[in-house]
Write an enzyme that holds these catalytic residues in place. Sequence first.
Site, short mmCIF file in Angstrom:
data_model
loop_
_atom_site.label_atom_id
_atom_site.label_comp_id
_atom_site.label_asym_id
_atom_site.label_seq_id
_atom_site.Cartn_x
_atom_site.Cartn_y
_atom_site.Cartn_z
N ARG A 135 83.47 -12.40 80.44
CA ARG A 135 84.69 -12.49 81.26
C ARG A 135 85.85 -12.66 80.29
O ARG A 135 85.97 -13.71 79.65
CB ARG A 135 84.59 -13.68 82.23
N HIS A 162 86.90 -5.40 87.80
CA HIS A 162 86.11 -6.55 88.28
C HIS A 162 84.92 -6.00 89.09
O HIS A 162 84.81 -6.22 90.29
CB HIS A 162 86.98 -7.44 89.15
N GLN A 178 82.42 -8.25 91.37
CA GLN A 178 83.00 -8.66 92.65
C GLN A 178 82.86 -7.57 93.70
O GLN A 178 82.55 -7.84 94.86
CB GLN A 178 84.48 -9.00 92.46
N ASP A 213 94.41 -9.90 97.32
CA ASP A 213 94.14 -10.73 96.15
C ASP A 213 95.41 -11.49 95.84
O ASP A 213 96.47 -11.20 96.40
CB ASP A 213 93.71 -9.83 94.97
N CYS A 221 88.72 -12.09 97.25
CA CYS A 221 87.76 -12.49 96.21
C CYS A 221 87.89 -13.96 95.81
O CYS A 221 86.99 -14.50 95.17
CB CYS A 221 87.89 -11.58 94.99
N ARG A 240 78.26 -12.79 95.88
CA ARG A 240 78.31 -12.61 94.43
C ARG A 240 76.94 -12.95 93.85
O ARG A 240 76.43 -12.25 92.95
CB ARG A 240 79.37 -13.53 93.82
#
Length: 320
Positions: free
Chosen positions: A116, A143, A146, A238, A278, A306
């Site tokens: 990450r 991402h 996700q 988001d 998310c 997830r």
Amino acid sequence: MQTVQSQTIAEGMKGKDFLTIDELTSEEIHHLLDEAAQLKKLQKQGVPHEELKGKVLGMIFEKSSTRTRISFEVAMLQLGGHALFLSSKDIQLGRGETIEDTANVLAGYLDGVMIRTFGHETIERFASASSVPVINGLTDSHHPAQILADLLTIMEHKGQLSGLKAAYFGDGNNVAHSLIEGAAKVGMHFTIACPPDYEPDEAIVAKAKEVAKETGAIIQITDDPKAAASNADVLITDVWASMGQEEEQAEREGVFAPYQINEELCINADENYIFMHCLPAHRGEEVTAEIIDGPHSVIYQEAENRLHAQKALLKLLLKS
């Protein structure tokens, strides 16, 4: 019992990297989602499924995380393996040691690496040098982990992906990029509503539109949030300022205010729409509390997924 086709797909995924959704075929995405659903069922039933017993996943974090760290760590635990947390403060990645040297050294200890980080080129360099699978836990550009969870959540609620309409509101960021790629691959119509100068990367959009020609998806970018929400089955947003953009928060609040998901906007969507985010979320900014905490919201199921989607990913990439 696996079919010959699913066995072939599974064999083809062993040892691969997972850096973007675009790298997967439509068949691989659906196979991952089927695996995730099965692993979720086993976990809910309390049935052991230690597919990765003895395997070790290294997890490198240059960006802080809640869901990514916990979901990958628990995923490895439930699969019988182990996850090792590696903070960027504790290793020499890109500082006292080259990315390539770190990748080669860690490959001698680990069965896979999840990263990450900020720049997508970092994970690309790492993967090029690594002899074990490398998984993107988030970069500034993508991402993908996700979006596997998002697709699983949509499938659970709608029973299909192809032909649905999903709409995303806000910044054309890493989440938007991976959603575009995922929607195109599975034949889901996808519209991004964003203000001028905050559109997603043109190259990513162009590639997704080419893929969409094969799957029947329609990919659109607009600055009209009501048009994007019209008859949508799924509404997604988001945060307006991602990590590293905190100094732009005040400016972005003004620019993105018309793209807030609220009751007025949701009137335009299908009456059975689901709302996704998310997380972390800022109530009163990108979404109102009435929507995110309301009956259409599936954010906690999305967050839980997830775990299940990543278990499927880890099983397919790391299994001997």
